[in-house]
Design a protein around this motif. Structure first.
Motif, PDB file in Angstrom:
ATOM      1  N   LYS A  56     -12.013  29.361 -24.820  1.00  0.00           N
ATOM      2  CA  LYS A  56     -13.047  28.418 -25.261  1.00  0.00           C
ATOM      3  C   LYS A  56     -14.004  28.085 -24.117  1.00  0.00           C
ATOM      4  CE  LYS A  56     -13.749  23.851 -27.319  1.00  0.00           C
ATOM      5  NZ  LYS A  56     -15.123  23.934 -27.012  1.00  0.00           N
ATOM      6  N   LYS A  94     -16.215  31.053 -23.463  1.00  0.00           N
ATOM      7  CA  LYS A  94     -17.197  31.217 -24.539  1.00  0.00           C
ATOM      8  C   LYS A  94     -18.327  30.206 -24.383  1.00  0.00           C
ATOM      9  CE  LYS A  94     -17.768  31.069 -29.518  1.00  0.00           C
ATOM     10  NZ  LYS A  94     -17.195  30.682 -30.783  1.00  0.00           N
ATOM     11  N   ASP A  95     -17.970  28.938 -24.147  1.00  0.00           N
ATOM     12  CA  ASP A  95     -18.984  27.899 -23.971  1.00  0.00           C
ATOM     13  C   ASP A  95     -19.874  28.203 -22.773  1.00  0.00           C
ATOM     14  OD1 ASP A  95     -17.894  26.619 -26.145  1.00  0.00           O
ATOM     15  OD2 ASP A  95     -16.859  25.070 -24.964  1.00  0.00           O
ATOM     16  N   ARG A  96     -19.260  28.656 -21.704  1.00  0.00           N
ATOM     17  CA  ARG A  96     -20.011  28.982 -20.499  1.00  0.00           C
ATOM     18  C   ARG A  96     -20.955  30.152 -20.741  1.00  0.00           C
ATOM     19  NH1 ARG A  96     -19.850  32.422 -16.300  1.00  0.00           N
ATOM     20  NH2 ARG A  96     -20.489  31.652 -14.262  1.00  0.00           N
ATOM     21  N   SER A  97     -20.475  31.175 -21.424  1.00  0.00           N
ATOM     22  CA  SER A  97     -21.307  32.360 -21.648  1.00  0.00           C
ATOM     23  C   SER A  97     -22.483  32.056 -22.570  1.00  0.00           C
ATOM     24  CB  SER A  97     -20.472  33.505 -22.216  1.00  0.00           C
ATOM     25  OG  SER A  97     -20.071  33.238 -23.534  1.00  0.00           O
ATOM     26  N   GLN A  98     -22.333  31.078 -23.470  1.00  0.00           N
ATOM     27  CA  GLN A  98     -23.429  30.725 -24.363  1.00  0.00           C
ATOM     28  C   GLN A  98     -24.600  30.086 -23.625  1.00  0.00           C
ATOM     29  OE1 GLN A  98     -21.454  28.311 -27.307  1.00  0.00           O
ATOM     30  NE2 GLN A  98     -21.069  30.067 -28.639  1.00  0.00           N
ATOM     31  N   SER A  99     -24.335  29.413 -22.542  1.00  0.00           N
ATOM     32  CA  SER A  99     -25.421  28.759 -21.805  1.00  0.00           C
ATOM     33  C   SER A  99     -25.852  29.527 -20.557  1.00  0.00           C
ATOM     34  CB  SER A  99     -25.009  27.338 -21.418  1.00  0.00           C
ATOM     35  OG  SER A  99     -23.871  27.353 -20.597  1.00  0.00           O
ATOM     36  N   GLU A 100     -25.155  30.589 -20.217  1.00  0.00           N
ATOM     37  CA  GLU A 100     -25.448  31.303 -18.976  1.00  0.00           C
ATOM     38  C   GLU A 100     -26.875  31.853 -18.926  1.00  0.00           C
ATOM     39  OE1 GLU A 100     -23.409  34.630 -16.071  1.00  0.00           O
ATOM     40  OE2 GLU A 100     -22.804  34.558 -18.167  1.00  0.00           O
ATOM     41  N   GLU A 101     -27.331  32.476 -19.982  1.00  0.00           N
ATOM     42  CA  GLU A 101     -28.666  33.070 -19.977  1.00  0.00           C
ATOM     43  C   GLU A 101     -29.750  32.005 -19.818  1.00  0.00           C
ATOM     44  OE1 GLU A 101     -31.410  36.044 -22.714  1.00  0.00           O
ATOM     45  OE2 GLU A 101     -29.315  35.717 -23.238  1.00  0.00           O
TER      46      GLU A 101
END
Length: 110
Positions: free
Chosen positions: A78, A81-88
């Motif tokens: 989780k 996933k949360d981190r990867s959603q805001s990385e870009e």
């Protein structure tokens, strides 16, 4: 053509090395005068929201090193996933912020 300013000398040296080439500016080129009068692309509210996203991203990155998160595979998934959603978004904002700082520095030169 006689070059006298330090910037002109630097540009001349770069041209001799083939690193830079000069061509006449196109008619629709942005000049220094119009560049400095352009409004900022992001208003304060948007910058504030992006700063919040960046802080959240950093907190999630720190949580990835937490032994409790590492030991719980569901929680780890989780957080990742949360981190990867805001990385870009965060990477784009950090690039924007760096370019904004460079623009301010360039404007001080003129």
């Amino acid at each position: 053509m006689k070059l006298s300013t330090p910037l002109s000398l630097l540009l001349s040296a770069l041209c001799m090395e083939g690193a830079v080439s000069f061509a006449p500016a196109p008619q629709n080129a942005i000049t220094r005068q119009t560049l400095t009068s352009l409004p900022m692309a992001l208003d304060d509210a948007m910058k504030s929201r992006l700063e919040g996203i960046r802080r959240s991203f950093q907190a999630l990155t720190e949580r990835l090193g937490d032994p409790d998160v590492i030991s719980d595979s569901n929680l780890l998934r989780k957080v990742m996933k949360d981190r990867s959603q805001s990385e870009e978004v965060v990477m784009a904002y950090e690039e924007y912020a760096q370019l904004d700082v460079e623009l301010e520095g360039a404007q001080e030169l003129f």
